[in-house]
Design an enzyme around this catalytic site. Structure first.
Site, PDB file in Angstrom:
ATOM      1  N   TYR A   1      40.095  24.513  68.125  1.00  0.00           N
ATOM      2  CA  TYR A   1      39.345  23.255  68.131  1.00  0.00           C
ATOM      3  C   TYR A   1      40.253  22.143  68.630  1.00  0.00           C
ATOM      4  O   TYR A   1      41.386  22.012  68.172  1.00  0.00           O
ATOM      5  CB  TYR A   1      38.870  22.934  66.708  1.00  0.00           C
ATOM      6  CG  TYR A   1      38.042  21.669  66.609  1.00  0.00           C
ATOM      7  CD1 TYR A   1      36.817  21.559  67.272  1.00  0.00           C
ATOM      8  CD2 TYR A   1      38.471  20.582  65.842  1.00  0.00           C
ATOM      9  CE1 TYR A   1      36.050  20.403  67.173  1.00  0.00           C
ATOM     10  CE2 TYR A   1      37.706  19.424  65.733  1.00  0.00           C
ATOM     11  CZ  TYR A   1      36.498  19.335  66.402  1.00  0.00           C
ATOM     12  OH  TYR A   1      35.732  18.195  66.298  1.00  0.00           O
TER      13      TYR A   1
ATOM     14  N   LYS B   1      45.750  13.530  62.261  1.00  0.00           N
ATOM     15  CA  LYS B   1      45.890  13.898  60.853  1.00  0.00           C
ATOM     16  C   LYS B   1      47.135  13.289  60.179  1.00  0.00           C
ATOM     17  O   LYS B   1      47.123  12.107  59.913  1.00  0.00           O
ATOM     18  CB  LYS B   1      45.784  15.411  60.718  1.00  0.00           C
ATOM     19  CG  LYS B   1      44.400  15.857  61.253  1.00  0.00           C
ATOM     20  CD  LYS B   1      43.949  17.224  60.911  1.00  0.00           C
ATOM     21  CE  LYS B   1      42.480  17.405  61.238  1.00  0.00           C
ATOM     22  NZ  LYS B   1      42.159  18.256  62.369  1.00  0.00           N
TER      23      LYS B   1
ATOM     24  N   ASP C   1      48.308  21.266  71.146  1.00  0.00           N
ATOM     25  CA  ASP C   1      47.499  20.431  70.261  1.00  0.00           C
ATOM     26  C   ASP C   1      48.103  20.551  68.861  1.00  0.00           C
ATOM     27  O   ASP C   1      47.868  21.518  68.145  1.00  0.00           O
ATOM     28  CB  ASP C   1      46.038  20.895  70.280  1.00  0.00           C
ATOM     29  CG  ASP C   1      45.178  20.079  69.328  1.00  0.00           C
ATOM     30  OD1 ASP C   1      45.730  19.269  68.560  1.00  0.00           O
ATOM     31  OD2 ASP C   1      43.940  20.262  69.352  1.00  0.00           O
TER      32      ASP C   1
HETATM   33  C1  LIG Z   1      41.160  18.020  63.537  1.00  0.00           C
HETATM   34  C2  LIG Z   1      41.602  18.504  64.855  1.00  0.00           C
HETATM   35  C3  LIG Z   1      41.274  17.810  66.037  1.00  0.00           C
HETATM   36  C4  LIG Z   1      40.341  16.635  66.041  1.00  0.00           C
HETATM   37  O1  LIG Z   1      40.856  15.529  65.364  1.00  0.00           O
HETATM   38  P1  LIG Z   1      39.840  14.395  64.830  1.00  0.00           P
HETATM   39  O2  LIG Z   1      40.751  13.355  64.265  1.00  0.00           O
HETATM   40  O3  LIG Z   1      38.952  15.058  63.827  1.00  0.00           O
HETATM   41  O4  LIG Z   1      39.082  13.899  66.003  1.00  0.00           O
HETATM   42  C5  LIG Z   1      41.821  18.266  67.218  1.00  0.00           C
HETATM   43  N1  LIG Z   1      42.633  19.332  67.249  1.00  0.00           N
HETATM   44  C6  LIG Z   1      42.963  20.022  66.147  1.00  0.00           C
HETATM   45  C7  LIG Z   1      43.895  21.180  66.235  1.00  0.00           C
HETATM   46  C8  LIG Z   1      42.436  19.650  64.913  1.00  0.00           C
HETATM   47  O5  LIG Z   1      42.738  20.369  63.830  1.00  0.00           O
END
Ligand SMILES: *Cc1c(COP(=O)(O)O)cnc(C)c1O
Length: 426
Positions: free
Chosen positions: A143, A266, A238
């Site tokens: 994601y 995060k 990411d």
């Molecule tokens: C949570 C997450 C996102 C998205 O971040 P948001 O602040 O919810 O938009 C993107 N990449 C990874 C790996 C994530 O865990």
């Protein structure tokens, strides 16, 4: 008794789609009523009915030192008195960028945004602008936020709701998104041959947190690095989940692999809406106003968000033993659960790295999305409610990693292990 949560959920659904502002909160896959949270302190959440829960979500990562962490709360309170936003640069943004650069490798320049979604979306645009190519590779089940280009086989949230393709994302956009199974290096090599000279980026979660916790097979990330070097492809880590969670320098430092661009979210915001993307100057200088790849944000670098993030990151930088403590706790929890599951003769796999862990009811290794979805999800859902009834709050989906916070005590972990033991439907 969760009467107030039930009432609030009813009421919420009259005004908010599905009663929630982010789909995974809805408890749809595990069933039942989502708990409405009133407050939290340390390792504990308190719902609207004042029930206490041991928290294994940590706001999906940010609360790595526990909720309402005093230095962060104090910093936000003090800073709020100076106004909450200016729309002009501040010294605090410079200090935050310098602090991040002192912690993570391979970042010459870093741009702050307001979410992980924005960070990944902007990093992809930059990789495309820099290379002049359109296509990119992502891995099934990873994601990267909800920007259009990434909503193809995008892990936990979509998997939980069994959404395959997303109405509203045009085929023009998704045709440029190439996908492979995680850990399948040969498939990536194949795509790199097939689309030679057309691929701008490979983006991956270095340790996956969005189909449970999944580790890269030995050589997988190294192999991706080599392909990127050979083909002039931008390698994007990411680290929205892993950044400042696996260690002060994130997965790049832990796994000793260099990315070209890195995205954060995060933990970086200490619980405020913050994301960031950064990397080598050669690539980052293509971002406006230095270059012509446009990217902007009214509330980017917001002072309240920055002071929360700065304060938390500073704590993490100055107390590196936090990461060892977290890892030791996660190991203790994993081994405790393992003993219980062996005793109950249930087939399981536990994946764990640093303070990320997931338990899968399966007799096969969980190495990618396909193997994760072939685990016994119904059993996980039952166990989820058994634990919740005993004051233990796991992510409400079998496709999510759990995120430990350092406020958790060994008594909390023992209570959790005991609750695994008292479940009688394995
Ligand atoms: C949570 C997450 C996102 C998205 O971040 P948001 O602040 O919810 O938009 C993107 N990449 C990874 C790996 C994530 O865990």
């Amino acid at each position: 008794m969760i009467e107030k949560s039930k009432q609030l959920f009813e009421r919420a659904q009259q005004s908010i789609p599905g009663g929630v502002n982010s789909p995974v909160r809805a408890f749809k896959s595990v069933g039942g009523t989502p708990l409405f949270i009133k407050r939290a302190k340390g390792a504990y959440l308190y719902d609207a009915d004042d029930n206490q829960y041991i928290d294994y979500i940590a706001s999906w990562g940010p609360m790595i030192l526990g909720h309402a962490y005093e230095p962060v709360v104090k910093a936000i309170q003090e800073r709020a008195a100076f106004s909450t936003s200016y729309g002009a640069p501040t010294e605090l943004e410079v200090e935050t960028a310098e602090l991040i650069k002192s912690m993570v490798p391979n970042v010459d320049l870093i741009r702050m945004v307001s979410s992980g979604t924005e960070a990944c979306m902007s990093a992809l645009r930059l990789a495309r602008g820099y290379t002049g190519r359109n296509k990119f590779i992502k891995f099934v089940g990873c994601y990267h936020g909800h920007a259009d280009a990434f909503l193809v086989k995008a892990g936990s949230g979509m998997a939980t709701f069994n959404i395959q393709t997303v109405p509203g994302v045009t085929s023009g956009v998704s045709n440029d998104t190439l996908t492979c199974a995680y850990n399948d290096l040969d498939a990536v090599k194949q795509l790199a041959r097939q689309y030679k000279g057309e691929i701008a980026a490979i983006i991956t979660e270095p340790i996956v947190g969005n189909m449970g916790c999944i580790l890269p097979a030995p050589g997988f990330l190294e192999g991706l690095r080599t392909i990127c070097d050979e083909e002039g492809i931008v390698f994007i880590f990411d680290e929205v989940m892993t950044g400042f969670r696996l260690g002060a320098g994130g997965a790049q430092e832990k796994l000793r692999i260099n990315a070209d661009l890195v995205t954060y979210g995060k933990v970086i915001g200490g619980g405020m809406p913050v994301g960031a993307f950064g990397g080598k100057k050669e690539i980052m200088q293509h971002i406006a106003p230095l270059g012509s790849v446009y990217q902007a944000g009214t509330l980017s670098g917001n002072p309240i968000a920055m002071i929360a993030g700065y304060t938390l990151l500073n704590e993490l930088k100055n107390n590196p033993t936090i990461y060892e403590e977290l890892e030791t706790k996660t190991k203790y929890l994993g081994e405790g659960i393992e003993q219980v599951l062996q005793k109950h003769s249930v087939k399981y796999r536990i994946n764990r790295f640093g303070s990320m862990i997931s338990v899968h009811f399966a007799d096969h290794d969980i190495v990618d999305f396909d193997s994760a979805s072939k685990a016994n999800i119904a059993l996980f859902n039952k166990l989820f409610h058994h634990l919740l009834d005993r004051g233990i709050y796991l992510p409400p989906s079998a496709y999510e990693s759990w995120f430990l916070n350092n406020a958790l005590s060994y008594a909390d972990l023992d209570k959790t292990i005991a609750a695994f033991d008292s479940f009688d439907q394995y």
